[in-house]
Write a protein that holds these residues in place. Structure first.
Motif, short mmCIF file in Angstrom:
data_model
loop_
_atom_site.label_atom_id
_atom_site.label_comp_id
_atom_site.label_asym_id
_atom_site.label_seq_id
_atom_site.Cartn_x
_atom_site.Cartn_y
_atom_site.Cartn_z
N THR A 16 -23.35 -8.60 -34.25
CA THR A 16 -23.20 -9.19 -32.91
C THR A 16 -22.82 -10.66 -33.00
O THR A 16 -22.02 -11.15 -32.20
N SER A 17 -23.39 -11.37 -33.99
CA SER A 17 -23.04 -12.79 -34.12
C SER A 17 -21.57 -12.97 -34.48
O SER A 17 -20.91 -13.88 -34.00
N SER A 20 -19.54 -12.27 -31.36
CA SER A 20 -19.56 -13.36 -30.38
C SER A 20 -18.51 -14.41 -30.69
O SER A 20 -17.88 -14.96 -29.79
#
Length: 97
Positions: A16-17, A20
């Motif tokens: 997810t990082s 992003s």
């Protein structure tokens, strides 16, 4: 067990990082910059740590190895993040000489 479940969610957080920053930079620009020569090894180490953690969590369910891989994943993420700060790798290397 609980360690494997934690390893899965921790790895999903790592993914997810990355996602992003893809959202902020655009997918092609992010991919090109992730694999620039000065961050290539950090990127490969980080991605390999994520894959290895997920494989061990799903296939082996070995708690000790999951924890070791989670530490490697955390250190690889730190290294990967440092590559995005101009001059940080040189400063860090100089601090340990």
């Amino acid at each position: 067990g609980n360690v494997a479940l934690f390893a899965i969610f921790y790895s999903l957080g790592s993914i997810t990082s990355i996602a992003s920053t893809i959202f902020l930079m655009g997918p092609m620009n992010q991919m090109q910059r992730m694999f620039e020569s000065h961050r290539l090894l950090a990127t490969i180490t980080f991605l390999a740590a994520i894959v290895a953690t997920l494989l061990v969590a799903f296939l082996m369910e070995n708690a000790a190895l999951c924890l070791i891989l989670l530490v490697i994943q955390l250190l690889a993420l730190c290294w990967y993040c440092i590559t995005w700060i101009p001059g940080a790798q040189s400063a860090l290397a100089g601090a340990f000489k």
